[in-house]
Design a protein around this motif. Structure first.
Motif, PDB file in Angstrom:
ATOM      1  N   HIS A  19      24.465  61.697  61.453  1.00 57.43           N
ATOM      2  CA  HIS A  19      24.564  61.512  59.872  1.00 57.43           C
ATOM      3  C   HIS A  19      25.651  62.126  58.977  1.00 57.43           C
ATOM      4  CE1 HIS A  19      22.463  60.977  55.992  1.00 57.43           C
ATOM      5  NE2 HIS A  19      22.637  61.964  55.602  1.00 57.43           N
ATOM      6  N   THR A  23      28.948  60.839  57.006  1.00 56.02           N
ATOM      7  CA  THR A  23      28.828  61.110  55.801  1.00 56.02           C
ATOM      8  C   THR A  23      30.241  61.782  55.415  1.00 56.02           C
ATOM      9  OG1 THR A  23      26.602  61.401  55.618  1.00 56.02           O
ATOM     10  CG2 THR A  23      27.921  62.344  53.739  1.00 56.02           C
ATOM     11  N   VAL A  71      25.402  61.474  48.068  1.00 55.57           N
ATOM     12  CA  VAL A  71      24.490  60.465  48.542  1.00 55.57           C
ATOM     13  C   VAL A  71      24.061  60.947  50.063  1.00 55.57           C
ATOM     14  CG1 VAL A  71      24.251  58.343  49.543  1.00 55.57           C
ATOM     15  CG2 VAL A  71      25.118  58.514  47.205  1.00 55.57           C
ATOM     16  N   SER A  75      20.206  62.152  50.807  1.00 59.16           N
ATOM     17  CA  SER A  75      19.412  61.515  51.784  1.00 59.16           C
ATOM     18  C   SER A  75      18.818  62.054  53.036  1.00 59.16           C
ATOM     19  CB  SER A  75      20.353  60.145  52.209  1.00 59.16           C
ATOM     20  OG  SER A  75      21.459  60.696  53.016  1.00 59.16           O
ATOM     21  N   ARG A  79      15.083  63.062  53.961  1.00 63.47           N
ATOM     22  CA  ARG A  79      14.777  62.710  55.290  1.00 63.47           C
ATOM     23  C   ARG A  79      13.992  64.018  55.823  1.00 63.47           C
ATOM     24  NH1 ARG A  79      17.129  59.555  59.927  1.00 63.47           N
ATOM     25  NH2 ARG A  79      15.560  60.132  61.659  1.00 63.47           N
TER      26      ARG A  79
END
Length: 118
Positions: A19, A23, A71, A75, A79
Motif C-alpha cells: 500500500h 501510494t 488519500v 485509507s 484500514r
C-alpha cells in the motif's frame, strides 16, 4: 505466539508495505506527469529552468501528489480502524497512515514554494 498469528501479521505487514509503495509511486507518477505536461505546453517561461511556468501547472504540481498522499494516508488509517475493530494487527496500518500523512505535509511544504507569486 502461534503460527497462525505470525502468518496474519506477516501478511498484514506485506499488504501495508505494498500500500505504501503504490501510494508513493502514484504520487511520483502524478508529479512527473504534471512536469511533463507543463513542459510540453509550449508557453515561454521567464525562468529558464522552470518547467512549471503556467499558473495551472504550478497549482497542480503542488496539489496532485499531495492529494494522492492524503488519500493513501486516510485509507491506511481507515484500514487500521477496521483492523482494530476486528481485533487484528492494526498497529502496522496506523504507522503507514501517519507516515503517509507526514510525507504529504513535507511534500506540500516543499512544493508550496511554486504557489508563491514570483
Amino acid at each position: 505466539m502461534g503460527k497462525a498469528k505470525r502468518r496474519v501479521e506477516r501478511a498484514t505487514s506485506r499488504s501495508a508495505l505494498v500500500h505504501t509503495a503504490v501510494t508513493v509511486g502514484c504520487a511520483l507518477v502524478a508529479m512527473m506527469l504534471v512536469l511533463v505536461w507543463s513542459a510540453a505546453s509550449g508557453h515561454e517561461c521567464t525562468k529558464p529552468h522552470a518547467s512549471y511556468c503556467l499558473g495551472t501547472g504550478r497549482f497542480v504540481l503542488a496539489i496532485a501528489p499531495t492529494a494522492v498522499l492524503l488519500v493513501g494516508g486516510v485509507s491506511a488509517l481507515l484500514r487500521a480502524y477496521r483492523m482494530w475493530k476486528a481485533n487484528g494487527p492494526w498497529q502496522v496500518w496506523q504507522g503507514v497512515g501517519w507516515g503517509l500523512l507526514t510525507l504529504m505535509v513535507v511534500y506540500l511544504t516543499v512544493s508550496g514554494r511554486v504557489l508563491l507569486p514570483e
